[in-house]
Write an enzyme that holds these catalytic residues in place. Structure first.
Site, PDB file in Angstrom:
ATOM      1  N   TYR A 146     101.428 -49.654 -69.051  1.00  0.00           N
ATOM      2  CA  TYR A 146     102.176 -48.904 -68.045  1.00  0.00           C
ATOM      3  C   TYR A 146     101.794 -47.436 -68.160  1.00  0.00           C
ATOM      4  CZ  TYR A 146     106.189 -46.896 -65.542  1.00  0.00           C
ATOM      5  OH  TYR A 146     107.000 -46.202 -64.665  1.00  0.00           O
ATOM      6  N   ASP A 241      96.449 -42.795 -73.037  1.00  0.00           N
ATOM      7  CA  ASP A 241      97.810 -42.496 -72.589  1.00  0.00           C
ATOM      8  C   ASP A 241      98.715 -42.591 -73.810  1.00  0.00           C
ATOM      9  OD1 ASP A 241     100.299 -42.257 -71.558  1.00  0.00           O
ATOM     10  OD2 ASP A 241     100.098 -43.837 -70.042  1.00  0.00           O
ATOM     11  N   LYS A 269     107.369 -37.935 -73.348  1.00  0.00           N
ATOM     12  CA  LYS A 269     108.521 -38.350 -74.152  1.00  0.00           C
ATOM     13  C   LYS A 269     108.850 -37.370 -75.288  1.00  0.00           C
ATOM     14  CE  LYS A 269     108.661 -42.994 -72.404  1.00  0.00           C
ATOM     15  NZ  LYS A 269     107.475 -43.511 -71.714  1.00  0.00           N
TER      16      LYS A 269
END
Ligand SMILES: *Cc1c(COP(=O)(O)O)cnc(C)c1O
Length: 424
Positions: A146, A241, A269
């Site tokens: 994702y 990522d 995050k």
């Protein structure tokens, strides 16, 4: 035992009258685990408290953001101080440079980097730069990875997208995704085969170096190395990522842990300390393509927001303390070792890497998206609800990881182990 949450149920009903599904991000609705959300009043350390005054040990930690625990005193103070000086200017501040330097000193492959507001923006922008730099269109991604919700990335995606039948989204024109090639995760042969036929058309390969959005799935031996070798050989860029793994798997992320040098990296995050911030960066010559230096456009009203920068600086300062990661790793390893004993012989797979883990209700090892989909969703849902009733909020989907923070003490972890033993 937590029996009921009447105020949360009422709040959810009210929310559904104004917000689609009652939530601002689909997985929060807890539909796939057959219940309804708790509404949070506050969080502290390893705990969250809902509006019914139930207290839970949190293993979701805002999807891995709070490696220092919720409401870390230094982070909250730094953010509060920043707010009092004004929360956005649309004019540069020194805090942006300071945090950028801290990120680069942890992740040296990010020779130049730019801040954005979310992981979605970071990957979207990194890919645009990669296409601008290489002059090629094709993007290779992996099934079950994702990378946020940009159109061209919503193909065979993990996280909450995995709960949609074909793991892709309606509303994305086929024309937008025709340049996105999806390969199975951990399949080195498929990667070699694709590159030998099409390698010179590939702008970039984007990968979660440890997959965290189909549950935790670590890279097989040689998978990342082959990817690095092939991209280099064919002049494509390798984008790691690290929106979850950055500042999680080591101070320098997965690339430091596995000793691989990507061309570009995204972090998110943890880097915003609980505020909307993420970053994308890479080799200087690549990042020079960005406006105002080069022809690739990218911008943001709130990018480099001073409150988020202050929280990020306070977070990264604490993460650079000697032994932070070795302590977290040691405590996580001990927990994982005990957990292994508990699940032995029970048709459960424990996948883990550093301070992240997922339980799959499978009877064979889980190495890719197809394997994760074999997990018994009903058993997972029951496990989630059993844990919740014991006051533990594990990540509410089979396709997500759980995160151990600096506030998950041995005492907390031992209670969790006992609860897992009862819940499975
Ligand atoms: C969370 C995540 C994103 C998206 O970040 P948002 O801030 O939710 O847009 C992208 N990539 C990975 C690996 C993620 O875990």
């Amino acid at each position: 035992m937590i029996q009921s949450r009447p105020k949360s149920v009422a709040a959810f009903n009210q929310a559904q009258q104004v917000i689609p599904g009652g939530v601002n991000s689909p997985v929060r609705a807890l539909r796939s685990v057959g219940t309804t959300p708790l509404f949070v009043r506050e969080a502290q350390g390893a705990y969250i408290t809902d509006i019914d005054n139930n207290k839970y040990i949190d293993f979701c930690m805002s999807w891995g953001v709070f490696i220092l625990g919720h409401n870390n005193p230094q982070v909250s103070q730094a953010a509060a101080d920043a707010v009092m000086r004004g929360s956005s200017y649309g004019i540069p501040t020194e805090a942006e440079t300071q945090l950028a330097e801290m990120v680069r000193s942890a992740v040296p492959t990010m020779e130049r980097l730019r801040f954005v507001n979310s992981g979605t923006e970071a990957t979207m922008s990194a890919i645009r730069v990669a296409r601008g730099y290489t002059g090629r269109d094709i993007l290779v991604k992996f099934e079950g990875n994702y990378h946020g919700h940009a159109d061209h990335l919503l193909v065979a995606a993990g996280s909450a997208v995995a709960n949609i039948s074909n793991a892709s989204s309606a509303g994305v024109p086929a024309d937008f995704v025709k340049h996105t090639i999806v390969l199975p995760y951990n399949d080195t042969d498929a990667l070699k085969k694709y590159f030998s036929a099409n390698g010179d058309k590939v702008a970039a390969v984007i990968v979660e170096p440890v997959a965290c959005n189909m549950g935790v799935v670590a890279p097989a031996d040689g998978f990342l190395q082959t990817m690095r070798q092939l991209t280099e050989q064919y002049g494509a860029l390798l984008i790691f990522d690290e929106v979850i793994t950055g500042f999680r798997l080591s101070h320098g992320g997965a690339q430091q842990r596995f000793g691989i040098t990507p061309d570009m990296t995204t972090v998110g995050k943890i880097v915003g300390g609980g505020f909307p911030a993420a970053a994308f960066g890479g080799r200087e010559e690549i990042m020079q393509c960005l406006a105002p230096n080069g022809p690739v456009y990218q911008a943001g009203t709130l990018s480099g927001n001073p409150v988020a920068m202050a929280a990020g600086i306070a977070t990264l300062t604490q993460l650079s303390a000697p032994n932070f990661y070795s302590n977290l790793e040691a405590r996580s390893n001990e927990f994982i070792a005990k957990l292994k004993q508990i699940i032995e012989g029970k048709e459960i797979q424990l996948n883990h890497c550093g301070s992240m883990f997922t339980l799959f209700f499978n009877n064979k090892p889980v190495r890719n998206f197809q394997d994760t989909k074999q997990s018994n969703q009903e058993r997972f849902a029951q496990y989630f609800r059993n844990m919740l009733s014991r006051g533990i909020y594990v990540s509410p989907s089979q396709f997500e990881g759980n995160f151990i923070s600096a506030c998950h003490t041995d005492e907390v972890l031992n209670y969790v182990l006992k609860s897992i033993e009862e819940s499975i």
